[in-house]
Design an enzyme around this catalytic site. Structure first.
Site, PDB file in Angstrom:
ATOM      1  CD  GLU A   1      -2.932  -1.424   5.343  1.00 30.69           C
ATOM      2  OE1 GLU A   1      -2.763  -2.385   6.402  1.00 30.69           O
ATOM      3  OE2 GLU A   1      -2.454  -0.210   5.895  1.00 30.69           O
ATOM      4  CD  GLU A   2      -1.722   2.701   7.370  1.00 30.12           C
ATOM      5  OE1 GLU A   2      -2.503   2.266   8.351  1.00 30.12           O
ATOM      6  OE2 GLU A   2      -0.632   2.382   7.226  1.00 30.12           O
TER       7      GLU A   2
ATOM      8  CG  ASP B   1       2.704   0.781   7.912  1.00 29.10           C
ATOM      9  OD1 ASP B   1       2.178   0.109   6.851  1.00 29.10           O
ATOM     10  OD2 ASP B   1       1.954   1.214   8.868  1.00 29.10           O
TER      11      ASP B   1
ATOM     12  CG  HIS C   1      -0.442   0.130   2.497  1.00 29.13           C
ATOM     13  ND1 HIS C   1      -0.050   1.389   3.181  1.00 29.13           N
ATOM     14  CD2 HIS C   1      -0.002  -0.656   3.556  1.00 29.13           C
ATOM     15  CE1 HIS C   1       0.206   1.254   4.439  1.00 29.13           C
ATOM     16  NE2 HIS C   1       0.602  -0.103   4.613  1.00 29.13           N
TER      17      HIS C   1
ATOM     18  CG  HIS D   1       0.899   3.593  12.420  1.00 29.50           C
ATOM     19  ND1 HIS D   1      -0.481   3.156  12.590  1.00 29.50           N
ATOM     20  CD2 HIS D   1       1.068   3.102  11.237  1.00 29.50           C
ATOM     21  CE1 HIS D   1      -0.894   2.564  11.344  1.00 29.50           C
ATOM     22  NE2 HIS D   1       0.219   2.589  10.656  1.00 29.50           N
TER      23      HIS D   1
ATOM     24  CG  ASP E   1      -2.947   4.066   2.217  1.00 28.77           C
ATOM     25  OD1 ASP E   1      -2.562   2.974   1.812  1.00 28.77           O
ATOM     26  OD2 ASP E   1      -3.545   3.867   3.236  1.00 28.77           O
TER      27      ASP E   1
ATOM     28  CG  ASP F   1       1.984  -3.516   5.676  1.00 27.47           C
ATOM     29  OD1 ASP F   1       2.640  -2.470   6.036  1.00 27.47           O
ATOM     30  OD2 ASP F   1       0.835  -3.040   5.663  1.00 27.47           O
TER      31      ASP F   1
END
Length: 466
Positions: free
Chosen positions: A149-150, A115, A84, A439, A86, A173
Protein backbone atom coordinates in the site's frame (compact mmCIF):
# COMPACT_ATOMS: atom_id res chain seq x y z
CA UNK A 1 -27.05 -9.99 18.82
CA UNK A 2 -25.20 -7.31 20.74
CA UNK A 3 -21.43 -7.11 20.91
CA UNK A 4 -20.66 -5.30 24.16
CA UNK A 5 -17.61 -3.42 25.33
CA UNK A 6 -17.27 -6.06 28.05
CA UNK A 7 -17.09 -8.88 25.49
CA UNK A 8 -14.47 -7.03 23.45
CA UNK A 9 -12.56 -6.18 26.62
CA UNK A 10 -11.98 -9.89 27.19
CA UNK A 11 -9.66 -9.82 24.18
CA UNK A 12 -7.66 -6.81 25.43
CA UNK A 13 -4.42 -8.60 26.28
CA UNK A 14 -4.51 -10.61 23.06
CA UNK A 15 -5.12 -7.47 20.97
CA UNK A 16 -2.20 -5.71 22.63
CA UNK A 17 0.12 -8.72 22.35
CA UNK A 18 -0.52 -9.42 18.69
CA UNK A 19 -0.31 -5.72 17.79
CA UNK A 20 3.09 -5.60 19.48
CA UNK A 21 4.32 -8.75 17.76
CA UNK A 22 3.23 -7.41 14.38
CA UNK A 23 4.87 -4.01 14.95
CA UNK A 24 8.13 -5.75 15.87
CA UNK A 25 8.32 -7.11 12.32
CA UNK A 26 10.12 -4.51 10.19
CA UNK A 27 7.89 -4.77 7.16
CA UNK A 28 9.50 -2.09 5.01
CA UNK A 29 9.72 -2.89 1.30
CA UNK A 30 13.00 -4.65 0.49
CA UNK A 31 14.61 -6.58 -2.35
CA UNK A 32 12.37 -9.40 -3.61
CA UNK A 33 13.19 -13.02 -2.86
CA UNK A 34 11.59 -16.21 -4.13
CA UNK A 35 7.99 -16.21 -2.91
CA UNK A 36 8.58 -12.85 -1.20
CA UNK A 37 7.87 -10.15 -3.80
CA UNK A 38 8.39 -7.28 -1.36
CA UNK A 39 11.12 -8.76 0.80
CA UNK A 40 11.42 -10.91 3.89
CA UNK A 41 9.99 -8.47 6.44
CA UNK A 42 6.72 -7.91 4.61
CA UNK A 43 6.40 -11.62 3.95
CA UNK A 44 6.85 -12.32 7.67
CA UNK A 45 4.10 -9.84 8.55
CA UNK A 46 1.72 -11.44 6.04
CA UNK A 47 2.41 -14.94 7.34
CA UNK A 48 1.98 -13.75 10.93
CA UNK A 49 -1.53 -12.45 10.31
CA UNK A 50 -2.60 -15.38 8.14
CA UNK A 51 -1.39 -17.85 10.75
CA UNK A 52 -3.19 -15.94 13.50
CA UNK A 53 -6.41 -15.89 11.47
CA UNK A 54 -6.11 -19.62 10.82
CA UNK A 55 -5.61 -20.30 14.52
CA UNK A 56 -8.89 -18.44 15.13
CA UNK A 57 -10.66 -20.83 12.78
CA UNK A 58 -10.97 -18.64 9.70
CA UNK A 59 -10.35 -19.86 6.17
CA UNK A 60 -7.21 -18.20 4.82
CA UNK A 61 -5.50 -17.75 1.47
CA UNK A 62 -1.99 -16.56 0.60
CA UNK A 63 -1.74 -15.21 -2.94
CA UNK A 64 1.91 -15.87 -3.81
CA UNK A 65 3.17 -13.56 -1.08
CA UNK A 66 1.49 -10.51 -2.64
CA UNK A 67 -1.57 -10.47 -0.41
CA UNK A 68 -3.91 -12.75 1.49
CA UNK A 69 -7.31 -12.91 3.10
CA UNK A 70 -9.30 -14.43 5.94
CA UNK A 71 -12.97 -15.30 5.37
CA UNK A 72 -15.88 -15.49 7.81
CA UNK A 73 -19.26 -16.67 6.58
CA UNK A 74 -20.61 -17.93 3.27
CA UNK A 75 -22.14 -16.59 0.08
CA UNK A 76 -21.15 -14.79 -3.09
CA UNK A 77 -21.76 -11.29 -1.73
CA UNK A 78 -18.70 -9.98 0.09
CA UNK A 79 -18.23 -7.15 2.57
CA UNK A 80 -14.51 -6.48 2.66
CA UNK A 81 -12.15 -4.91 5.14
CA UNK A 82 -8.88 -3.94 3.48
CA UNK A 83 -5.78 -3.47 5.62
CA UNK A 84 -2.08 -3.30 4.79
CA UNK A 85 0.90 -4.78 6.58
CA UNK A 86 3.73 -2.85 4.91
CA UNK A 87 5.05 0.32 6.53
CA UNK A 88 7.08 3.33 5.46
CA UNK A 89 10.69 3.57 6.71
CA UNK A 90 11.00 4.62 10.32
CA UNK A 91 12.93 7.87 9.89
CA UNK A 92 14.91 9.19 12.84
CA UNK A 93 14.79 10.79 16.30
CA UNK A 94 12.27 8.45 17.95
CA UNK A 95 11.88 8.60 21.72
CA UNK A 96 11.37 4.84 21.81
CA UNK A 97 12.59 2.11 19.42
CA UNK A 98 10.42 2.22 16.27
CA UNK A 99 10.17 -1.58 16.21
CA UNK A 100 10.21 -2.09 19.95
CA UNK A 101 6.40 -1.91 20.33
CA UNK A 102 6.81 -0.51 23.82
CA UNK A 103 3.90 0.78 25.90
CA UNK A 104 4.41 4.03 27.80
CA UNK A 105 1.66 5.90 29.63
CA UNK A 106 -1.00 3.84 27.91
CA UNK A 107 0.39 4.45 24.42
CA UNK A 108 1.79 1.69 22.21
CA UNK A 109 4.70 3.08 20.17
CA UNK A 110 5.97 1.70 16.88
CA UNK A 111 6.14 2.21 13.16
CA UNK A 112 2.84 1.08 11.70
CA UNK A 113 0.78 0.79 14.88
CA UNK A 114 -1.68 3.33 13.44
CA UNK A 115 -0.83 2.84 9.75
CA UNK A 116 -2.00 0.09 9.53
CA UNK A 117 -1.01 -2.78 11.85
CA UNK A 118 -3.08 -1.92 14.93
CA UNK A 119 -6.23 -1.62 12.80
CA UNK A 120 -5.38 -4.91 11.05
CA UNK A 121 -5.25 -6.72 14.39
CA UNK A 122 -8.38 -4.92 15.61
CA UNK A 123 -10.29 -5.94 12.47
CA UNK A 124 -9.30 -9.58 12.88
CA UNK A 125 -10.38 -9.60 16.53
CA UNK A 126 -13.63 -7.92 15.52
CA UNK A 127 -14.29 -10.94 13.29
CA UNK A 128 -13.26 -13.29 16.11
CA UNK A 129 -15.65 -11.58 18.54
CA UNK A 130 -18.54 -12.03 16.11
CA UNK A 131 -17.62 -15.63 15.47
CA UNK A 132 -17.23 -16.46 19.16
CA UNK A 133 -20.61 -14.88 19.93
CA UNK A 134 -22.23 -17.18 17.36
CA UNK A 135 -23.06 -14.49 14.80
CA UNK A 136 -24.05 -15.85 11.38
CA UNK A 137 -23.42 -13.19 8.71
CA UNK A 138 -25.77 -13.08 5.72
CA UNK A 139 -22.81 -12.03 3.57
CA UNK A 140 -19.24 -13.20 3.55
CA UNK A 141 -16.84 -11.02 5.56
CA UNK A 142 -13.42 -10.95 3.95
CA UNK A 143 -10.42 -9.36 5.67
CA UNK A 144 -7.86 -8.66 2.94
CA UNK A 145 -4.21 -8.24 3.94
CA UNK A 146 -2.28 -6.06 1.50
CA UNK A 147 1.49 -5.69 1.41
CA UNK A 148 2.30 -2.85 -1.00
CA UNK A 149 0.00 0.00 0.00
CA UNK A 150 2.83 2.40 0.78
CA UNK A 151 4.45 1.90 -2.62
CA UNK A 152 2.76 0.87 -5.86
CA UNK A 153 -0.29 -1.29 -4.98
CA UNK A 154 1.17 -4.14 -7.00
CA UNK A 155 -0.21 -6.45 -4.30
CA UNK A 156 -3.85 -5.73 -5.10
CA UNK A 157 -3.16 -5.81 -8.82
CA UNK A 158 -2.03 -9.43 -8.46
CA UNK A 159 -4.64 -10.33 -5.84
CA UNK A 160 -7.63 -9.14 -7.85
CA UNK A 161 -6.52 -11.18 -10.86
CA UNK A 162 -7.24 -14.28 -8.76
CA UNK A 163 -10.15 -13.14 -6.58
CA UNK A 164 -13.15 -10.95 -7.39
CA UNK A 165 -13.15 -7.34 -6.31
CA UNK A 166 -15.67 -6.93 -3.46
CA UNK A 167 -18.40 -4.46 -4.21
CA UNK A 168 -18.41 -2.77 -0.82
CA UNK A 169 -16.52 -2.42 2.45
CA UNK A 170 -14.10 -0.17 4.27
CA UNK A 171 -10.45 0.36 5.03
CA UNK A 172 -9.49 1.12 8.67
CA UNK A 173 -6.58 3.29 7.59
CA UNK A 174 -7.47 6.92 8.24
CA UNK A 175 -9.64 8.54 10.89
CA UNK A 176 -13.12 8.76 12.33
CA UNK A 177 -15.90 9.70 11.91
CA UNK A 178 -15.55 8.48 8.28
CA UNK A 179 -13.74 9.39 5.07
CA UNK A 180 -16.16 9.51 2.15
CA UNK A 181 -13.77 11.19 -0.27
CA UNK A 182 -10.06 10.93 -1.03
CA UNK A 183 -8.09 13.14 -3.37
CA UNK A 184 -6.38 11.80 -6.45
CA UNK A 185 -2.76 10.80 -5.98
CA UNK A 186 0.10 11.37 -8.38
CA UNK A 187 3.78 10.58 -8.26
CA UNK A 188 6.11 12.13 -10.79
CA UNK A 189 9.73 13.14 -11.09
CA UNK A 190 11.17 16.52 -11.98
CA UNK A 191 14.60 16.09 -13.51
CA UNK A 192 17.37 18.21 -14.94
CA UNK A 193 20.87 17.75 -16.28
CA UNK A 194 23.57 20.20 -15.30
CA UNK A 195 27.08 20.74 -16.58
CA UNK A 196 29.25 21.87 -13.69
CA UNK A 197 32.54 22.22 -15.58
CA UNK A 198 32.61 26.00 -15.10
CA UNK A 199 31.94 25.86 -11.35
CA UNK A 200 34.40 26.54 -8.57
CA UNK A 201 32.05 24.57 -6.32
CA UNK A 202 30.79 21.26 -7.69
CA UNK A 203 27.77 19.40 -6.30
CA UNK A 204 29.17 15.87 -6.20
CA UNK A 205 26.14 14.06 -4.78
CA UNK A 206 22.65 14.69 -3.43
CA UNK A 207 20.24 12.50 -1.53
CA UNK A 208 17.24 12.91 0.72
CA UNK A 209 13.92 11.38 1.67
CA UNK A 210 12.68 7.82 2.20
CA UNK A 211 9.43 7.66 0.22
CA UNK A 212 7.35 9.94 -2.03
CA UNK A 213 4.53 10.03 0.52
CA UNK A 214 6.71 11.20 3.40
CA UNK A 215 8.03 14.66 4.18
CA UNK A 216 11.82 14.08 4.25
CA UNK A 217 13.45 14.72 7.60
CA UNK A 218 17.02 14.39 6.30
CA UNK A 219 18.87 15.52 3.19
CA UNK A 220 22.53 15.93 2.33
CA UNK A 221 24.85 17.20 -0.37
CA UNK A 222 28.55 16.62 -0.90
CA UNK A 223 30.40 19.58 -2.39
CA UNK A 224 33.87 19.75 -3.96
CA UNK A 225 35.69 23.06 -3.58
CA UNK A 226 39.18 24.54 -3.19
CA UNK A 227 40.30 26.03 0.11
CA UNK A 228 39.29 29.57 -0.82
CA UNK A 229 35.79 28.47 -1.81
CA UNK A 230 35.46 26.37 1.33
CA UNK A 231 35.90 29.49 3.41
CA UNK A 232 33.30 31.25 1.26
CA UNK A 233 30.90 28.36 1.77
CA UNK A 234 31.33 28.51 5.53
CA UNK A 235 30.57 32.22 5.51
CA UNK A 236 27.55 31.66 3.29
CA UNK A 237 26.31 28.89 5.58
CA UNK A 238 26.74 31.03 8.70
CA UNK A 239 24.79 33.94 7.24
CA UNK A 240 22.05 31.77 5.73
CA UNK A 241 21.30 29.72 8.83
CA UNK A 242 21.21 32.82 11.03
CA UNK A 243 18.82 34.49 8.60
CA UNK A 244 16.45 31.57 7.98
CA UNK A 245 16.71 29.50 11.16
CA UNK A 246 17.00 26.35 9.03
CA UNK A 247 18.75 23.40 10.68
CA UNK A 248 21.65 22.98 8.28
CA UNK A 249 25.10 21.70 9.20
CA UNK A 250 28.33 22.09 7.24
CA UNK A 251 31.23 19.70 7.84
CA UNK A 252 34.45 18.75 6.11
CA UNK A 253 34.65 15.05 5.16
CA UNK A 254 37.78 13.70 3.49
CA UNK A 255 38.47 17.02 1.86
CA UNK A 256 34.93 17.63 0.64
CA UNK A 257 32.18 19.71 2.23
CA UNK A 258 29.15 17.82 3.54
CA UNK A 259 25.94 19.83 3.87
CA UNK A 260 23.23 18.21 5.99
CA UNK A 261 19.69 19.52 6.42
CA UNK A 262 17.44 18.31 9.21
CA UNK A 263 13.67 18.52 8.90
CA UNK A 264 10.57 17.03 10.51
CA UNK A 265 8.84 14.04 8.95
CA UNK A 266 5.11 14.00 8.24
CA UNK A 267 2.68 12.18 6.00
CA UNK A 268 2.85 13.31 2.38
CA UNK A 269 -0.84 14.20 2.52
CA UNK A 270 -0.17 16.77 5.26
CA UNK A 271 3.21 18.33 4.38
CA UNK A 272 2.33 21.48 6.29
CA UNK A 273 2.78 19.46 9.48
CA UNK A 274 6.41 18.71 8.66
CA UNK A 275 9.61 20.52 7.74
CA UNK A 276 10.99 19.49 4.37
CA UNK A 277 14.74 18.87 4.61
CA UNK A 278 15.14 18.50 0.82
CA UNK A 279 13.59 21.89 0.13
CA UNK A 280 15.70 23.56 2.80
CA UNK A 281 18.88 22.01 1.46
CA UNK A 282 18.22 23.02 -2.15
CA UNK A 283 17.34 26.58 -1.13
CA UNK A 284 20.61 26.78 0.78
CA UNK A 285 22.57 25.50 -2.21
CA UNK A 286 20.83 28.01 -4.46
CA UNK A 287 22.55 30.92 -2.74
CA UNK A 288 25.97 29.28 -2.36
CA UNK A 289 28.88 31.00 -4.13
CA UNK A 290 30.95 29.35 -6.86
CA UNK A 291 28.33 27.11 -8.46
CA UNK A 292 28.32 26.49 -12.20
CA UNK A 293 25.94 28.50 -14.33
CA UNK A 294 23.77 25.48 -15.10
CA UNK A 295 23.58 24.30 -11.49
CA UNK A 296 22.61 27.80 -10.42
CA UNK A 297 19.88 27.90 -13.08
CA UNK A 298 18.40 24.60 -11.94
CA UNK A 299 18.41 25.66 -8.29
CA UNK A 300 16.91 29.03 -9.19
CA UNK A 301 14.12 27.19 -10.98
CA UNK A 302 13.50 25.05 -7.92
CA UNK A 303 13.23 28.15 -5.75
CA UNK A 304 10.96 29.89 -8.27
CA UNK A 305 8.53 27.05 -8.94
CA UNK A 306 8.60 25.01 -5.70
CA UNK A 307 10.60 26.32 -2.75
CA UNK A 308 8.73 25.41 0.43
CA UNK A 309 5.24 25.63 -1.05
CA UNK A 310 2.84 22.78 -0.28
CA UNK A 311 -0.07 23.63 -2.61
CA UNK A 312 1.63 23.84 -6.02
CA UNK A 313 0.65 27.45 -6.58
CA UNK A 314 3.86 28.50 -8.36
CA UNK A 315 4.26 25.38 -10.48
CA UNK A 316 0.94 25.55 -12.29
CA UNK A 317 -1.17 23.14 -10.22
CA UNK A 318 -2.49 25.29 -7.40
CA UNK A 319 -6.06 24.09 -7.93
CA UNK A 320 -8.85 23.50 -5.42
CA UNK A 321 -12.53 22.61 -5.17
CA UNK A 322 -15.35 22.98 -2.66
CA UNK A 323 -15.54 19.24 -2.01
CA UNK A 324 -11.96 18.52 -0.94
CA UNK A 325 -9.99 21.78 -0.85
CA UNK A 326 -6.56 22.59 -2.24
CA UNK A 327 -4.11 20.40 -4.10
CA UNK A 328 -1.31 19.15 -1.87
CA UNK A 329 2.27 19.14 -3.15
CA UNK A 330 5.10 17.26 -1.44
CA UNK A 331 8.76 16.99 -2.44
CA UNK A 332 9.31 13.47 -1.14
CA UNK A 333 12.70 12.32 -2.41
CA UNK A 334 15.85 13.66 -4.03
CA UNK A 335 18.84 12.09 -5.76
CA UNK A 336 21.62 13.70 -7.74
CA UNK A 337 25.26 13.78 -8.73
CA UNK A 338 27.64 15.96 -10.70
CA UNK A 339 25.55 15.55 -13.86
CA UNK A 340 21.89 15.52 -12.82
CA UNK A 341 19.22 16.30 -10.24
CA UNK A 342 16.03 14.27 -9.74
CA UNK A 343 13.13 15.10 -7.42
CA UNK A 344 10.22 12.77 -6.69
CA UNK A 345 6.97 14.64 -6.18
CA UNK A 346 3.76 13.40 -4.56
CA UNK A 347 0.59 15.41 -5.21
CA UNK A 348 -2.93 14.94 -3.83
CA UNK A 349 -5.32 16.64 -6.24
CA UNK A 350 -8.95 17.68 -5.59
CA UNK A 351 -11.73 15.17 -6.14
CA UNK A 352 -13.45 17.10 -8.97
CA UNK A 353 -10.20 17.85 -10.83
CA UNK A 354 -8.85 15.65 -13.64
CA UNK A 355 -5.37 14.28 -13.02
CA UNK A 356 -4.38 15.08 -16.60
CA UNK A 357 -5.08 18.77 -16.05
CA UNK A 358 -2.70 18.79 -13.08
CA UNK A 359 0.13 17.36 -15.17
CA UNK A 360 -0.65 19.71 -18.05
CA UNK A 361 -0.54 22.67 -15.68
CA UNK A 362 2.87 21.70 -14.33
CA UNK A 363 4.31 21.06 -17.79
CA UNK A 364 3.03 24.41 -19.05
CA UNK A 365 4.48 26.26 -16.07
CA UNK A 366 7.87 24.59 -16.61
CA UNK A 367 8.08 25.21 -20.37
CA UNK A 368 10.80 27.83 -19.98
CA UNK A 369 12.57 26.12 -17.09
CA UNK A 370 15.38 23.58 -16.80
CA UNK A 371 13.08 20.95 -15.25
CA UNK A 372 11.26 18.17 -17.09
CA UNK A 373 8.41 16.01 -15.78
CA UNK A 374 8.04 12.23 -15.96
CA UNK A 375 4.75 10.80 -14.67
CA UNK A 376 5.07 7.59 -12.63
CA UNK A 377 1.60 7.07 -11.16
CA UNK A 378 -1.86 8.62 -11.20
CA UNK A 379 -4.57 7.15 -8.95
CA UNK A 380 -8.06 8.58 -9.44
CA UNK A 381 -9.96 10.16 -6.54
CA UNK A 382 -12.56 8.36 -4.41
CA UNK A 383 -15.99 9.77 -3.62
CA UNK A 384 -19.05 8.18 -1.96
CA UNK A 385 -21.94 10.58 -1.22
CA UNK A 386 -22.83 11.15 2.41
CA UNK A 387 -26.35 9.91 1.69
CA UNK A 388 -25.13 6.48 0.58
CA UNK A 389 -26.31 3.50 2.63
CA UNK A 390 -22.72 2.40 3.41
CA UNK A 391 -21.87 5.81 4.82
CA UNK A 392 -25.11 6.02 6.78
CA UNK A 393 -24.67 2.60 8.42
CA UNK A 394 -21.07 3.17 9.43
CA UNK A 395 -21.87 6.62 10.79
CA UNK A 396 -24.71 5.09 12.83
CA UNK A 397 -22.27 2.65 14.46
CA UNK A 398 -19.68 5.36 15.09
CA UNK A 399 -22.19 7.68 16.74
CA UNK A 400 -23.72 4.96 18.89
CA UNK A 401 -20.36 3.72 20.15
CA UNK A 402 -18.62 7.06 20.69
CA UNK A 403 -21.51 9.37 21.56
CA UNK A 404 -20.15 11.88 19.03
CA UNK A 405 -23.30 13.15 17.34
CA UNK A 406 -21.66 16.21 15.81
CA UNK A 407 -19.02 14.47 13.73
CA UNK A 408 -19.61 14.35 9.98
CA UNK A 409 -17.98 12.44 7.10
CA UNK A 410 -14.99 14.27 5.64
CA UNK A 411 -12.65 14.21 2.67
CA UNK A 412 -8.86 13.86 2.94
CA UNK A 413 -5.68 14.09 0.93
CA UNK A 414 -4.54 10.64 2.02
CA UNK A 415 -5.18 7.55 -0.05
CA UNK A 416 -6.43 4.21 1.27
CA UNK A 417 -7.35 0.81 -0.11
CA UNK A 418 -11.00 1.93 0.04
CA UNK A 419 -10.62 3.16 -3.53
CA UNK A 420 -9.81 -0.40 -4.63
CA UNK A 421 -13.40 -1.48 -3.93
CA UNK A 422 -16.46 -1.04 -6.07
CA UNK A 423 -17.73 1.23 -3.29
CA UNK A 424 -15.59 1.81 -0.24
CA UNK A 425 -14.75 4.33 2.44
CA UNK A 426 -12.06 4.76 5.07
CA UNK A 427 -13.28 4.22 8.61
CA UNK A 428 -10.95 4.99 11.53
CA UNK A 429 -8.84 4.12 13.41
CA UNK A 430 -7.87 7.60 14.61
CA UNK A 431 -10.46 9.00 16.98
CA UNK A 432 -11.18 12.75 17.06
CA UNK A 433 -8.70 14.72 19.14
CA UNK A 434 -5.88 12.21 18.72
CA UNK A 435 -2.64 13.43 17.19
CA UNK A 436 -1.99 12.17 13.66
CA UNK A 437 1.44 10.53 13.70
CA UNK A 438 1.33 8.21 10.68
CA UNK A 439 4.62 8.43 8.74
CA UNK A 440 6.10 10.49 11.57
CA UNK A 441 8.48 9.75 14.41
CA UNK A 442 6.92 8.44 17.63
CA UNK A 443 3.93 6.92 15.84
CA UNK A 444 1.71 5.59 18.62
CA UNK A 445 -1.82 4.56 19.51
CA UNK A 446 -3.58 4.42 22.84
CA UNK A 447 -4.18 0.86 24.00
CA UNK A 448 -7.70 1.85 25.06
CA UNK A 449 -8.33 3.11 21.52
CA UNK A 450 -7.23 -0.22 20.06
CA UNK A 451 -9.86 -1.96 22.15
CA UNK A 452 -12.49 0.67 21.34
CA UNK A 453 -12.00 0.46 17.58
CA UNK A 454 -12.19 -3.33 17.76
CA UNK A 455 -15.71 -2.97 19.13
CA UNK A 456 -16.59 -0.36 16.48
CA UNK A 457 -15.42 -2.66 13.69
CA UNK A 458 -17.29 -5.63 15.14
CA UNK A 459 -20.50 -3.62 15.32
CA UNK A 460 -19.93 -2.26 11.80
CA UNK A 461 -19.42 -5.72 10.30
CA UNK A 462 -22.47 -7.01 12.15
CA UNK A 463 -24.65 -4.23 10.72
CA UNK A 464 -23.26 -4.48 7.18
CA UNK A 465 -23.83 -8.24 6.99
CA UNK A 466 -27.11 -8.67 8.91
Amino acid sequence: MKITQKSIESYREQIIHHSQELVKIKSVEAAPQPGMPFGEGINSALNYMLNLAEEMGFETVNVDGYAGHADFGQGDEIVAVLVHLDVVPEGSDWDYPPYGAEVHDGLLYGRGIVDDKGPAVASLFAMKALKDEGFKPNKKIRLIFGTDEESGWKDLEVYFKKYPKPETGFSPDASFPLIHGEKGIQIFTLESLWNQADGNVVIKSLKGGNAPNMVPDHAEALLVANEEMKLALVESWRTYTLTTGYQIELDQVEGDMLVTAKGVSAHGSTPEKGVNAVSQLLLFLQQCPGLSKEAKTVLDDFAKYIGVEVNGQSIGCGVEDDVSGKLIFNVGMMTGDAERLSLTINTRYPITVAGESVINGVEKALEASSLTLRLIEDVAPLYVPKEDDLVQKLMKVYREETGDMAGEPITIGGGTYARALGKGVAFGPLLPGREELAHQKNECMAVDDLVMVTKIYAKALELLTS
